[in-house]
Design a protein around this motif. Structure first.
Motif, short mmCIF file in Angstrom:
data_model
loop_
_atom_site.label_atom_id
_atom_site.label_comp_id
_atom_site.label_asym_id
_atom_site.label_seq_id
_atom_site.Cartn_x
_atom_site.Cartn_y
_atom_site.Cartn_z
N ASP A 131 0.82 -1.21 0.00
CA ASP A 131 0.00 0.00 0.00
C ASP A 131 0.86 1.26 0.00
OD1 ASP A 131 -2.34 -1.42 -0.08
OD2 ASP A 131 -2.70 -1.30 2.08
N ALA A 132 1.93 1.25 0.77
CA ALA A 132 2.78 2.43 0.86
C ALA A 132 3.57 2.68 -0.43
CB ALA A 132 3.76 2.29 2.03
N SER A 133 3.96 1.63 -1.12
CA SER A 133 4.77 1.80 -2.32
C SER A 133 3.94 2.05 -3.57
CB SER A 133 5.63 0.55 -2.54
OG SER A 133 4.82 -0.55 -2.90
N GLY A 134 2.64 1.84 -3.50
CA GLY A 134 1.79 2.04 -4.66
C GLY A 134 1.69 0.81 -5.54
N TYR A 135 2.27 -0.30 -5.11
CA TYR A 135 2.27 -1.54 -5.89
C TYR A 135 0.85 -2.00 -6.19
CZ TYR A 135 3.22 -6.44 -7.00
OH TYR A 135 3.27 -7.66 -7.59
N THR A 136 -0.01 -1.97 -5.21
CA THR A 136 -1.39 -2.43 -5.38
C THR A 136 -2.13 -1.56 -6.38
OG1 THR A 136 -1.37 -3.14 -3.08
CG2 THR A 136 -3.51 -2.98 -4.13
N LYS A 137 -1.96 -0.26 -6.28
CA LYS A 137 -2.65 0.67 -7.18
C LYS A 137 -2.16 0.50 -8.61
CE LYS A 137 -5.63 3.96 -7.56
NZ LYS A 137 -7.04 3.68 -7.40
N GLU B 228 -3.73 -2.56 -10.11
CA GLU B 228 -5.13 -2.29 -10.42
C GLU B 228 -5.25 -1.46 -11.69
OE1 GLU B 228 -8.85 0.16 -8.43
OE2 GLU B 228 -7.26 -0.59 -7.15
N MET B 229 -4.42 -0.44 -11.83
CA MET B 229 -4.46 0.41 -13.02
C MET B 229 -4.06 -0.37 -14.27
SD MET B 229 -2.98 3.94 -11.36
CE MET B 229 -2.63 4.67 -12.93
N ASP B 230 -3.06 -1.25 -14.15
CA ASP B 230 -2.66 -2.09 -15.29
C ASP B 230 -3.80 -3.01 -15.72
OD1 ASP B 230 -0.17 -0.92 -15.29
OD2 ASP B 230 0.81 -2.59 -14.23
N LYS B 231 -4.51 -3.57 -14.75
CA LYS B 231 -5.62 -4.45 -15.07
C LYS B 231 -6.74 -3.69 -15.78
CE LYS B 231 -7.16 -6.91 -11.64
NZ LYS B 231 -7.94 -7.50 -10.54
N LEU B 232 -7.04 -2.48 -15.31
CA LEU B 232 -8.07 -1.67 -15.95
C LEU B 232 -7.65 -1.26 -17.36
CD1 LEU B 232 -9.26 0.60 -13.01
CD2 LEU B 232 -10.50 -1.28 -14.08
N GLU B 233 -6.38 -0.92 -17.54
CA GLU B 233 -5.88 -0.55 -18.86
C GLU B 233 -5.96 -1.73 -19.83
OE1 GLU B 233 -4.71 1.86 -21.80
OE2 GLU B 233 -5.12 2.50 -19.76
N LYS B 234 -5.65 -2.91 -19.35
CA LYS B 234 -5.74 -4.10 -20.20
C LYS B 234 -7.19 -4.37 -20.61
CE LYS B 234 -4.59 -8.97 -20.39
NZ LYS B 234 -4.07 -10.13 -19.67
N ARG B 235 -8.12 -4.23 -19.66
CA ARG B 235 -9.54 -4.41 -19.99
C ARG B 235 -10.01 -3.38 -21.00
NH1 ARG B 235 -12.91 -4.31 -14.73
NH2 ARG B 235 -14.57 -4.52 -16.26
N LYS B 236 -9.55 -2.14 -20.84
CA LYS B 236 -9.93 -1.07 -21.76
C LYS B 236 -9.40 -1.36 -23.16
CE LYS B 236 -8.97 3.82 -22.55
NZ LYS B 236 -8.25 4.99 -22.02
#
Length: 78
Positions: free
Chosen positions: A44-50, A53-61
Motif C-alpha cells: 500500500d505504501a509503495s503504490g504496488y497495489t494501485k 489495479e491500473m494495469d488491469k483496468l488498462e488491459k480491460r480497456k
C-alpha cells in the motif's frame, strides 16, 4: 495472501497438536501473520497495489477497444 494462508495452516496445526508443529514456539506459528501485515503495509505504501489495479483496468480497456475495432472491420494499429 500466501502468508495469511500459511499462518492459518500453522495455527490450526498448533491448535490440534499435530506432529512437529505442536512443539514449535508460538512466535514461529504467528510469524506469518506479522509477515502478512508487513507485506500489505509495504504494497500500500509503495503504490504496488494501485499500479496493478491500473494495469488491469488498462488491459480491460484495450481489450474492449480492440474488440470494438474488430467488430467495425478496422485493424488494430501496432
Amino acid at each position: 495472501m500466501y502468508f495469511l494462508l500459511l499462518g492459518l495452516a500453522t495455527l490450526t496445526l498448533k491448535a490440534i497438536g499435530w506432529g512437529p508443529v505442536a512443539a514449535w514456539d508460538w512466535w514461529v506459528v504467528l510469524a506469518p501473520f506479522a509477515l502478512a501485515v508487513a507485506w500489505w503495509t509495504w504494497t500500500d505504501a509503495s503504490g504496488y497495489t494501485k499500479r496493478r489495479e491500473m494495469d488491469k483496468l488498462e488491459k480491460r480497456k484495450q481489450t474492449r477497444l480492440d474488440r470494438q475495432r474488430e467488430d467495425m472491420g478496422l485493424k488494430r494499429r501496432k
